[in-house]
Structure formats: structure tokens, C-alpha cells
Design a protein around this motif. Structure first.
Motif, PDB file in Angstrom:
ATOM      1  N   LEU A 243    -103.053   5.008 -35.606  1.00  0.00           N
ATOM      2  CA  LEU A 243    -102.603   4.124 -34.525  1.00  0.00           C
ATOM      3  C   LEU A 243    -101.698   3.048 -35.105  1.00  0.00           C
ATOM      4  N   ILE A 244    -100.466   2.996 -34.585  1.00  0.00           N
ATOM      5  CA  ILE A 244     -99.467   2.044 -35.072  1.00  0.00           C
ATOM      6  C   ILE A 244     -99.237   0.973 -34.011  1.00  0.00           C
ATOM      7  N   GLU A 245     -99.137  -0.273 -34.450  1.00  0.00           N
ATOM      8  CA  GLU A 245     -98.733  -1.365 -33.549  1.00  0.00           C
ATOM      9  C   GLU A 245     -97.215  -1.349 -33.464  1.00  0.00           C
ATOM     10  N   PRO A 246     -96.629  -0.902 -32.351  1.00  0.00           N
ATOM     11  CA  PRO A 246     -95.172  -0.710 -32.284  1.00  0.00           C
ATOM     12  C   PRO A 246     -94.429  -1.958 -31.839  1.00  0.00           C
ATOM     13  N   SER A 247     -93.119  -1.856 -31.845  1.00  0.00           N
ATOM     14  CA  SER A 247     -92.279  -2.873 -31.199  1.00  0.00           C
ATOM     15  C   SER A 247     -92.326  -2.602 -29.705  1.00  0.00           C
ATOM     16  N   SER A 248     -92.762  -3.560 -28.953  1.00  0.00           N
ATOM     17  CA  SER A 248     -92.960  -3.346 -27.519  1.00  0.00           C
ATOM     18  C   SER A 248     -91.698  -3.641 -26.732  1.00  0.00           C
ATOM     19  N   VAL A 249     -91.641  -3.044 -25.567  1.00  0.00           N
ATOM     20  CA  VAL A 249     -90.551  -3.336 -24.632  1.00  0.00           C
ATOM     21  C   VAL A 249     -90.805  -4.718 -24.053  1.00  0.00           C
ATOM     22  N   ASN A 250     -89.814  -5.591 -24.130  1.00  0.00           N
ATOM     23  CA  ASN A 250     -89.983  -6.975 -23.675  1.00  0.00           C
ATOM     24  C   ASN A 250     -89.987  -7.028 -22.157  1.00  0.00           C
ATOM     25  N   MET A 251     -91.157  -7.278 -21.588  1.00  0.00           N
ATOM     26  CA  MET A 251     -91.280  -7.327 -20.122  1.00  0.00           C
ATOM     27  C   MET A 251     -91.666  -8.709 -19.619  1.00  0.00           C
ATOM     28  N   ASN A 252     -91.829  -9.665 -20.523  1.00  0.00           N
ATOM     29  CA  ASN A 252     -92.290 -10.999 -20.128  1.00  0.00           C
ATOM     30  C   ASN A 252     -91.114 -11.945 -19.940  1.00  0.00           C
ATOM     31  N   ARG A 253     -91.223 -12.782 -18.930  1.00  0.00           N
ATOM     32  CA  ARG A 253     -90.192 -13.783 -18.723  1.00  0.00           C
ATOM     33  C   ARG A 253     -90.367 -14.909 -19.732  1.00  0.00           C
TER      34      ARG A 253
ATOM     35  N   CYS B  50     -97.084  10.336 -30.076  1.00  0.00           N
ATOM     36  CA  CYS B  50     -97.369  10.148 -28.657  1.00  0.00           C
ATOM     37  C   CYS B  50     -97.274   8.661 -28.322  1.00  0.00           C
ATOM     38  N   TYR B  51     -96.677   8.350 -27.183  1.00  0.00           N
ATOM     39  CA  TYR B  51     -96.562   6.955 -26.741  1.00  0.00           C
ATOM     40  C   TYR B  51     -96.063   6.919 -25.305  1.00  0.00           C
ATOM     41  N   LEU B  52     -96.131   5.746 -24.695  1.00  0.00           N
ATOM     42  CA  LEU B  52     -95.569   5.502 -23.364  1.00  0.00           C
ATOM     43  C   LEU B  52     -94.240   4.782 -23.539  1.00  0.00           C
ATOM     44  N   GLU B  53     -93.159   5.413 -23.101  1.00  0.00           N
ATOM     45  CA  GLU B  53     -91.833   4.846 -23.364  1.00  0.00           C
ATOM     46  C   GLU B  53     -91.568   3.573 -22.572  1.00  0.00           C
ATOM     47  N   THR B  54     -92.358   3.312 -21.534  1.00  0.00           N
ATOM     48  CA  THR B  54     -92.195   2.069 -20.782  1.00  0.00           C
ATOM     49  C   THR B  54     -92.843   0.885 -21.488  1.00  0.00           C
ATOM     50  N   LEU B  55     -93.679   1.150 -22.505  1.00  0.00           N
ATOM     51  CA  LEU B  55     -94.343   0.095 -23.260  1.00  0.00           C
ATOM     52  C   LEU B  55     -93.896   0.016 -24.706  1.00  0.00           C
ATOM     53  N   VAL B  56     -93.367   1.111 -25.248  1.00  0.00           N
ATOM     54  CA  VAL B  56     -93.036   1.181 -26.671  1.00  0.00           C
ATOM     55  C   VAL B  56     -91.529   1.336 -26.845  1.00  0.00           C
ATOM     56  N   HIS B  57     -90.958   0.492 -27.704  1.00  0.00           N
ATOM     57  CA  HIS B  57     -89.547   0.629 -28.102  1.00  0.00           C
ATOM     58  C   HIS B  57     -89.516   1.545 -29.326  1.00  0.00           C
ATOM     59  N   TYR B  58     -89.321   2.852 -29.081  1.00  0.00           N
ATOM     60  CA  TYR B  58     -89.511   3.849 -30.130  1.00  0.00           C
ATOM     61  C   TYR B  58     -88.512   3.695 -31.276  1.00  0.00           C
ATOM     62  N   GLU B  59     -87.226   3.560 -30.956  1.00  0.00           N
ATOM     63  CA  GLU B  59     -86.196   3.505 -32.004  1.00  0.00           C
ATOM     64  C   GLU B  59     -86.430   2.322 -32.936  1.00  0.00           C
ATOM     65  N   GLU B  60     -86.703   1.170 -32.361  1.00  0.00           N
ATOM     66  CA  GLU B  60     -86.943  -0.019 -33.189  1.00  0.00           C
ATOM     67  C   GLU B  60     -88.209   0.139 -34.022  1.00  0.00           C
ATOM     68  N   THR B  61     -89.250   0.718 -33.435  1.00  0.00           N
ATOM     69  CA  THR B  61     -90.495   0.944 -34.172  1.00  0.00           C
ATOM     70  C   THR B  61     -90.278   1.895 -35.346  1.00  0.00           C
ATOM     71  N   PHE B  62     -89.558   2.978 -35.107  1.00  0.00           N
ATOM     72  CA  PHE B  62     -89.315   3.962 -36.163  1.00  0.00           C
ATOM     73  C   PHE B  62     -88.476   3.365 -37.278  1.00  0.00           C
ATOM     74  N   ASP B  63     -87.442   2.610 -36.931  1.00  0.00           N
ATOM     75  CA  ASP B  63     -86.595   1.984 -37.952  1.00  0.00           C
ATOM     76  C   ASP B  63     -87.399   1.005 -38.802  1.00  0.00           C
ATOM     77  N   ASN B  64     -88.249   0.201 -38.151  1.00  0.00           N
ATOM     78  CA  ASN B  64     -89.083  -0.750 -38.907  1.00  0.00           C
ATOM     79  C   ASN B  64     -90.040  -0.031 -39.847  1.00  0.00           C
ATOM     80  N   LEU B  65     -90.571   1.097 -39.388  1.00  0.00           N
ATOM     81  CA  LEU B  65     -91.505   1.861 -40.213  1.00  0.00           C
ATOM     82  C   LEU B  65     -90.806   2.444 -41.436  1.00  0.00           C
TER      83      LEU B  65
END
Length: 447
Positions: A106-116, A38-53
Motif C-alpha cells: 500500500l502506497i501513500e500516493p499524490s492525491s488529486v487536489n479537491m480542497n478549496r 490498482c487505484y481510483l483515478e479520481t483520488l490518485v494522481h498516478y503520473e505524479e505518484t509514479f514519478d516520485n516513486l
């Protein structure tokens, strides 16, 4: 582990996020282990998180028991209560429900980069100092300060305010420079109001028990790390509010009217020259409009005869009294200032030129105001913006109307009384038990 409990928790989470379109609840496989994610796709980069795991597990040779290997990671929390799971999803965490073994993870995922990225300042004009500015990311802002102040006495403490809308607040200070009483009072306020929702700076000031209505600000803001560094070394406490790209410095004192911290990056003689100009500008911005009213309508005998005749000739044909004439022109200037600030930078200078030149020339030719008044208003407006901070500029812009009203009612005596009252008012202000009329915020060393 009770499998029924995991299913009930998963059903509850799905129900909570039933109307959330960016919520993802899906099955997945980590090698041979079947899990639910379970996750929020607007905050979590799922593919990158899964590959890193998967890559991490391959290095640990955890193919035979991947869930056990993941649970051993120090960055992973296991068997978390249900209420914390919901909050973790909202904060951008990824939740894993394995078929066997742990109840949840609870996993700390790769987040979607939203910061300037870190760019130059937008609201301050740094002169002969570093050009980088704060961003909306509170941890990036702390990193900027850490890079400029590699000292062990820099203390950083994090707080979270709010229950409905939690928001992070970071408190920074330099031990040995700051007054411990100020730090203690700020910590007490933040702890006592930990459940108060803070959606803006006014909410933060309320949590810190600052006055809602104050003529002068009890804090100083800056988007420059170099200015914030100087404030820390001057014994101030710095607050960073998440998603607010400015530092908030406590306490504010009288010298903030004329001191700019980046002046210290220049020669002392130049620094003192700038401060003398700002002090003179402060006096001009406060007194010039009121003095115009005094010398025109209440106490014209204070002028030399030649100047009195010149001013009288400039008002020939003007249909309004001096007070109405002055307030009308000041209101127009206030509108021009606000328009130039709010409009895009490509349009703002044009509006300033239209308001300052074309409009000014038009009202003089139409004999609505005197040309001498144009000089007074222009001079006082320019003097406003030489103040040390924008917040103090607004304070002077506001109080000058009090000076004008006193001057219109009581003449030169009213002008002097209004200035004295302003000084008395400043003498009554304290911020975390630091008097506003202090000349320094540094800790007083015991002899």
C-alpha cells in the motif's frame, strides 16, 4: 510468496470495483520489476505518484531490487489483508501487486487536489481579528489551530465513526483548562458509537448522546480559527468533522447568548458595551411581540391614555384580531429571513429590501396590519440577530411564539410566566454534566 493468492486477491478486487468507472487496474514496470497497480483515478494522481516513486528509488540506488527498496519505506504497508486493501483503495491509496517478493503493498500516493484554499469567512463577520476560515479538510483545520496555539498542552485525538460510511472526527482540548470529566464523557461516547454512521451534525450529536429535541443548542459552531482558539482557552472541547468547515464546541452555556469570543480582541469598555446591547436585545426579542399582544387585546389599561389612543388609531380598519395580525406579520418576516439566507448573495439583499420596505409599506396601506405593529416586528427582528451565535438566534425566534401564546391567553401574567418557564427550562439543561446556567466552562481548580 504464494503467487496464486495474489491473483485471487486481485480478481476479488476487480470484482468489487467492477461497476466503478474510475477504478483503474493496470500493469506497470518499476525499472525491471513487473507489477500490477490498482487505484481510483479520481483520488490518485498516478503520473505524479509514479514519478516520485522512481525518483526516490534512483536516490536509493534501488534499480536492482526496487520492490525490496519500496517495502523498506516506513510509509509503505506490505502484505495487507484483503478487506483492508479494499478500504485502502476507497480511501485513496495505491495498491501494488508485485510478481515476486511481497504479496501486496500500500502506497501513500499524490492525491488529486479537491480542497478549496483557505479563504475568508462566509457566514461570520470577523471584526478586528484574523480573516482566515476553516475548510472541508480536517487536517487543514487542525493546522490552522496549531499555527495559532503553539502550546504543548493542546491535545488532539482522532476517531473514525461509521462502518458503511466511515468519517473522521478530531477532538481537541487544552489540558489544564478543560474539565477532564467532559473529555472523558466525549471519548466514551465516541468509542461506544464507533460503528454508527455519521453523515451530518445530527448524526454526530446522536453519537454523543445529545438530546434530539432541545430548545437551545448544546454546542456552538464557528468557522473562525480565532473564535475556536478562544473557545479552547475557555475550557471547551472542540470537535472537527471531516468535510464540515466548522468547529463544534462543547459545552454551550447561557453566556453564549451575549458573548462573542472575538470581542476580546477589542478594548474592555467596548466589549462590555457590546454585551450589554446583546443582553438588552435578548430581552427585547423575547418580550416585545408578546407585550404588543398584551397591551392591545388583554391589558390595555397598562398604557398611558395618550399611547393607548395612538395604538388604537393605528389599528383602525384592520380586519384581523391582534394575535392573527401579529402571527401573520411574523410569518412573513420568517419567510423573508429564510429567503435572504438561502438565495445567492447577489439576490439576497434585494429580497430583504423588497420584503422589508415594499411589502411592509403595502400591507400598512392596505390596512391589513397596523403601522405600530411594523415597528414592533422590525425592532424584535433586528434584536434577534444581535445574539452571540446564529444557533441562539434560532432559539429565540422559536420561543417567542410560546411567549406570544401565553400573552394572548393570560395577559401580562402569561408574559411573565413564559419568561420564568424559559429560565426554569434553561436550569434543567446539562451538557456532559456541565449546567447550562454556568457562567464559565473552565476547569474548577481544587483549593
Amino acid at each position: 510468496m504464494n503467487r496464486t493468492t495474489s491473483i485471487e486477491k486481485l480478481a476479488y478486487i476487480d470484482e468489487v470495483f467492477e461497476h466503478t468507472s474510475d477504478f483503474v487496474s493496470r500493469d506497470a514496470y518499476i525499472y525491471e520489476a513487473h507489477v500490477h497497480i490498482c487505484y481510483l483515478e479520481t483520488l490518485v494522481h498516478y503520473e505524479e505518484t509514479f514519478d516520485n516513486l522512481v525518483n526516490r528509488l534512483s536516490l536509493l540506488h534501488g534499480k536492482d531490487n526496487p520492490i525490496e527498496q519500496i517495502g523498506l519505506s516506513p510509509s509503505v504497508r506490505v502484505n495487507v489483508p484483503l478487506t483492508e486493501i479494499v478500504n485502502a483503495v476507497l480511501q485513496g491509496k495505491l495498491v501494488i501487486f508485485p510478481q515476486e517478493g511481497y504479496d501486496n503493498m500500500l502506497i501513500e500516493p499524490s492525491s488529486v487536489n479537491m480542497n478549496r484554499g483557505i479563504t475568508s469567512a462566509q457566514t461570520e463577520n470577523p471584526i478586528q481579528t484574523s480573516l482566515d476560515a476553516f475548510t472541508e479538510d480536517i487536517y487543514a483545520n487542525i493546522s490552522l489551530i496549531r499555527n495559532k496555539m503553539k502550546i504543548k498542552n493542546l491535545h488532539i485525538q482522532n476517531f473514525t465513526l461509521g462502518s458503511t460510511l466511515p468519517r473522521d472526527v478530531a477532538v481537541l482540548y487544552v489540558d489544564g483548562q478543560v474539565d477532564p470529566k467532559v473529555v472523558e464523557l466525549i471519548h466514551t461516547c465516541l468509542n461506544d458509537n464507533a460503528m454508527m454512521d455519521v453523515s451530518n451534525v445530527q448524526g454526530l450529536l446522536k453519537a454523543l448522546k445529545q438530546p434530539s429535541y432541545s430548545l437551545v443548542p448544546t454546542y456552538v459552531t464557528s468557522e473562525l480559527p480565532s473564535t475556536t482558539k478562544h473557545n479552547l482557552m475557555d475550557g471547551r472541547v472542540i470537535l472537527f468533522l471531516d468535510h464540515f468547515p466548522f468547529s463544534i464546541s462543547f459545552p454551550s452555556i447561557i453566556s453564549d447568548f451575549w458573548e462573542v469570543q472575538t470581542d476580546k480582541d477589542q478594548l474592555p469598555m467596548f466589549m462590555y458595551l457590546y454585551r450589554i446591547i446583546r443582553i438588552a436585545s435578548l430581552i427585547i426579542a423575547l418580550t416585545m411581540p408578546g407585550l404588543y399582544v398584551v397591551l392591545n387585546s388583554v391589558n390595555p389599561e397598562l398604557l398611558r391614555i395618550q399611547l393607548a389612543v395612538s395604538i388604537t388609531n393605528s389599528r383602525e380598519g384592520v380586519p384581523y384580531p391582534v394575535l392573527v395580525e401579529l402571527l401573520l406579520m411574523l410569518f412573513i418576516i420568517e419567510m423573508v429571513i429564510e429567503a435572504s439566507i438561502r438565495l445567492p448573495k447577489s439576490i439576497g439583499p434585494t429580497i430583504t429590501m423588497v420584503g422589508g420596505i415594499i411589502l411592509g409599506q403595502a400591507v400598512v396601506q392596505a390596512r391589513l396590519v397596523s403601522y405600530f405593529l411594523i415597528i414592533v416586528v422590525a425592532g424584535s427582528t433586528i434584536a434577534h440577530f444581535t445574539m452571540g451565535t446564529y444557533m441562539n438566534t434560532v432559539s429565540i425566534r422559536l420561543y417567542k411564539y410560546v411567549v406570544i401564546l401565553f400573552s394572548a391567553m393570560y395577559g401580562i401574567l402569561g408574559l411573565m410566566v413564559s419568561i420564568v418557564l424559559f429560565c426554569f427550562y434553561l436550569g434543567t439543561i446539562t451538557t456532559f454534566e456541565v449546567p447550562y446556567l454556568s457562567l464559565s466552562t473552565k476547569r474548577v481548580k481544587n483549593k
